[in-house]
Structure formats: C-alpha cells, structure tokens
Scaffold this motif. Structure first.
Motif, PDB file in Angstrom:
ATOM      1  N   ALA A  68      48.267  44.517  44.593  1.00 32.38           N
ATOM      2  CA  ALA A  68      48.772  44.536  43.728  1.00 32.38           C
ATOM      3  C   ALA A  68      50.191  44.343  44.413  1.00 32.38           C
ATOM      4  O   ALA A  68      50.790  42.821  43.611  1.00 32.38           O
ATOM      5  CB  ALA A  68      49.236  45.748  43.109  1.00 32.38           C
ATOM      6  N   LYS A  69      50.804  44.518  45.297  1.00 31.09           N
ATOM      7  CA  LYS A  69      51.326  44.013  45.881  1.00 31.09           C
ATOM      8  C   LYS A  69      51.356  41.778  46.107  1.00 31.09           C
ATOM      9  O   LYS A  69      52.502  41.647  45.877  1.00 31.09           O
ATOM     10  CB  LYS A  69      52.670  44.280  47.243  1.00 31.09           C
ATOM     11  N   GLY A  70      50.397  41.621  46.664  1.00 34.15           N
ATOM     12  CA  GLY A  70      49.819  40.450  47.359  1.00 34.15           C
ATOM     13  C   GLY A  70      50.829  39.394  48.624  1.00 34.15           C
ATOM     14  O   GLY A  70      50.254  38.668  48.434  1.00 34.15           O
ATOM     15  N   GLU A  71      50.682  40.522  49.390  1.00 32.37           N
ATOM     16  CA  GLU A  71      51.736  40.311  50.350  1.00 32.37           C
ATOM     17  C   GLU A  71      50.482  40.380  51.538  1.00 32.37           C
ATOM     18  O   GLU A  71      49.548  39.646  52.687  1.00 32.37           O
ATOM     19  CB  GLU A  71      52.926  41.433  51.377  1.00 32.37           C
ATOM     20  N   HIS A  75      46.170  38.135  46.282  1.00 35.61           N
ATOM     21  CA  HIS A  75      46.532  38.000  44.568  1.00 35.61           C
ATOM     22  C   HIS A  75      44.897  38.287  44.122  1.00 35.61           C
ATOM     23  O   HIS A  75      43.966  39.026  43.400  1.00 35.61           O
ATOM     24  CB  HIS A  75      47.490  37.712  43.668  1.00 35.61           C
ATOM     25  N   GLN A  76      44.191  36.962  44.198  1.00 35.53           N
ATOM     26  CA  GLN A  76      43.096  36.871  44.005  1.00 35.53           C
ATOM     27  C   GLN A  76      42.069  37.898  44.311  1.00 35.53           C
ATOM     28  O   GLN A  76      40.679  38.119  44.526  1.00 35.53           O
ATOM     29  CB  GLN A  76      42.438  35.433  44.288  1.00 35.53           C
ATOM     30  N   ASP A  77      42.226  38.147  45.238  1.00 37.08           N
ATOM     31  CA  ASP A  77      41.566  38.891  45.583  1.00 37.08           C
ATOM     32  C   ASP A  77      41.426  41.042  45.388  1.00 37.08           C
ATOM     33  O   ASP A  77      40.878  41.719  46.151  1.00 37.08           O
ATOM     34  CB  ASP A  77      41.603  39.588  47.755  1.00 37.08           C
ATOM     35  N   LEU A  78      42.681  40.759  44.324  1.00 36.65           N
ATOM     36  CA  LEU A  78      42.822  42.258  44.033  1.00 36.65           C
ATOM     37  C   LEU A  78      40.894  42.576  43.797  1.00 36.65           C
ATOM     38  O   LEU A  78      41.144  43.707  43.265  1.00 36.65           O
ATOM     39  CB  LEU A  78      43.903  42.072  42.783  1.00 36.65           C
ATOM     40  N   THR A  79      40.460  41.837  42.641  1.00 41.89           N
ATOM     41  CA  THR A  79      39.511  42.021  41.566  1.00 41.89           C
ATOM     42  C   THR A  79      38.747  42.737  42.949  1.00 41.89           C
ATOM     43  O   THR A  79      37.694  43.593  42.639  1.00 41.89           O
ATOM     44  CB  THR A  79      38.650  41.669  40.750  1.00 41.89           C
ATOM     45  N   THR A  80      38.154  42.347  43.064  1.00 40.25           N
ATOM     46  CA  THR A  80      37.329  42.718  44.733  1.00 40.25           C
ATOM     47  C   THR A  80      37.544  44.163  45.385  1.00 40.25           C
ATOM     48  O   THR A  80      36.773  45.173  45.261  1.00 40.25           O
ATOM     49  CB  THR A  80      37.968  41.555  46.230  1.00 40.25           C
ATOM     50  N   VAL A  81      39.028  44.601  45.510  1.00 33.83           N
ATOM     51  CA  VAL A  81      39.456  45.621  45.650  1.00 33.83           C
ATOM     52  C   VAL A  81      39.413  46.816  44.696  1.00 33.83           C
ATOM     53  O   VAL A  81      38.926  47.720  44.757  1.00 33.83           O
ATOM     54  CB  VAL A  81      41.130  45.709  46.586  1.00 33.83           C
ATOM     55  N   LYS A 105      51.277  43.361  34.251  1.00 35.98           N
ATOM     56  CA  LYS A 105      51.637  43.134  34.909  1.00 35.98           C
ATOM     57  C   LYS A 105      50.322  42.031  35.461  1.00 35.98           C
ATOM     58  O   LYS A 105      51.116  40.942  35.825  1.00 35.98           O
ATOM     59  CB  LYS A 105      52.440  43.463  36.748  1.00 35.98           C
ATOM     60  N   PHE A 106      49.172  42.314  34.920  1.00 34.17           N
ATOM     61  CA  PHE A 106      48.163  41.786  35.375  1.00 34.17           C
ATOM     62  C   PHE A 106      48.828  40.468  34.629  1.00 34.17           C
ATOM     63  O   PHE A 106      47.991  39.646  34.844  1.00 34.17           O
ATOM     64  CB  PHE A 106      46.663  42.801  35.425  1.00 34.17           C
ATOM     65  N   LEU A 120      38.263  42.990  36.251  1.00 36.49           N
ATOM     66  CA  LEU A 120      38.899  44.495  35.944  1.00 36.49           C
ATOM     67  C   LEU A 120      38.661  45.682  34.823  1.00 36.49           C
ATOM     68  O   LEU A 120      38.178  46.790  35.471  1.00 36.49           O
ATOM     69  CB  LEU A 120      40.729  44.186  36.246  1.00 36.49           C
ATOM     70  N   VAL A 121      38.353  45.326  33.905  1.00 36.65           N
ATOM     71  CA  VAL A 121      37.993  45.984  32.791  1.00 36.65           C
ATOM     72  C   VAL A 121      36.009  46.084  32.586  1.00 36.65           C
ATOM     73  O   VAL A 121      35.946  47.547  33.488  1.00 36.65           O
ATOM     74  CB  VAL A 121      37.834  44.917  31.360  1.00 36.65           C
ATOM     75  N   LYS A 122      35.809  45.441  33.168  1.00 37.33           N
ATOM     76  CA  LYS A 122      34.164  45.804  33.642  1.00 37.33           C
ATOM     77  C   LYS A 122      33.788  46.577  35.312  1.00 37.33           C
ATOM     78  O   LYS A 122      33.436  47.680  34.726  1.00 37.33           O
ATOM     79  CB  LYS A 122      33.259  45.025  33.590  1.00 37.33           C
TER      80      LYS A 122
END
Length: 191
Positions: A68-71, A75-81, A105-106, A120-122
C-alpha cells in the motif's frame, strides 16, 4: 547465517516458496532482503510471491502495508500481493480487511478505468462461502464508491452464493466420506 549457492533456475520459485512457507522469521527476512536488492524483475516477482506464502499473519500484514505504501513494493504489484495473500489460508480474511480499510485510497490511486480494482474484489472474495460473507461483501460495496466494479461485485456475490449452495449440498457427504477409515488411501508396505 545462510550460505548462498546457485540454485537451479527451474527450482528457484519452489525453493523460495517452501523456505518461507515452512520457515520462520529468519527465512522470511532473508527473502525480504533478497527482494529489496533484486534488480531483475522476474526474480523480484518470484521473491514477492514467496513472501506471500508465510504462515505468519504479522508478516502478511506487513507485506500488505508495504504494498500500500508503494515504496519497497510498487503499486502495480499490489494486486499480486493481495491475490497471493488471499489464497494463503492464514491471509484470506486479512487481505479482505485490508481491501476494505484501503478501498477509498485504491479508488483514488487506480481510478475507475483500471483492471486493478476488479481484480482486488475477485481475489479477496473468491473463497468466501457463508451467508455472513455474502452479506458483508454486499453491504460493503453498497455503501462505498464501487461503480467501477459493479460487474466484479455481482460476479463475486454469485460465486459466494454458489460456494454456499455447494457446501449446503455436499458438506455432509464429503465429511462422512472423509471420516470413513475405509476411504483413506493405504500405501502398500514396501518391504
């Protein structure tokens, strides 16, 4: 502490995942440091997937927050995580709560035209199988900005309903079958 040797490229992912899944804090920290220092995108991806396999919910929560921080995690790897944490039995509810807490935020980050929000929903609701889950998902998206994911929410609610129905129709049968000692596979004695 660890002696690093070259690992067969075909086995790296499996070794990383097993090390984190069955290891403890030292193994997780070792892979986290490797992730932070990795330069090759495919290697970073393998390491990130492995980090999501930990059984420690504190590490899963830390990983979600890092995403979520994106550091350290883009951020584009958020869905993977979120997706991989969601399929981890220790992370299913954690990932859903994370998405709920960060939904506004998303929406702001990824906007309505992004494929990230529907993913993210799925990914966070696909394993839900109770009336409580159904009602919670429905209520959450009815009370939040979710126009961009209406189709995904409808699909997820339908999937939850199918999971509920499947359990109602099959849970007793499967439980009875599993509890019958005759149904346990016996491995022949190799002597």
């Amino acid at each position: 502490m660890y002696r690093y040797e070259k690992v067969n490229l075909n086995l790296k992912s499996v070794i990383y995942r097993a090390g984190v899944q069955y290891g403890g804090l030292p193994e997780w920290d070792f892979i986290w440091k490797k992730y932070l220092n990795a330069i090759v995108p495919s290697e970073k991806h393998k390491l990130l997937i492995a980090l999501c396999r930990t059984q420690d919910t504190n590490h899963l929560a830390r990983l979600l927050e890092e995403a979520a921080k994106g550091e350290n995690i883009r951020h584009q790897d958020l869905t993977t995580v979120v997706s991989v944490v969601s399929i981890n039995t220790n992370g299913q509810i954690l990932a859903w709560r994370f998405v709920q807490q960060n939904w506004k935020k998303f929406v702001k980050w990824f906007g309505s035209s992004s494929f990230i929000l529907p993913n993210l929903v799925k990914s966070t609701t696909s394993s839900f199988s109770t009336e409580f889950d159904y009602e919670e998902v429905s209520a959450f998206f009815n009370s939040h900005d979710s126009a961009s994911v209406n189709m995904s929410v409808a699909s997820s609610l339908e999937n939850i309903r199918m999971n509920i129905d499947w359990l109602e129709n099959n849970e007793d049968i499967v439980t009875t079958w599993l509890n019958n000692p005759k149904n346990i596979l016996h491995v022949p004695d190799s002597r």
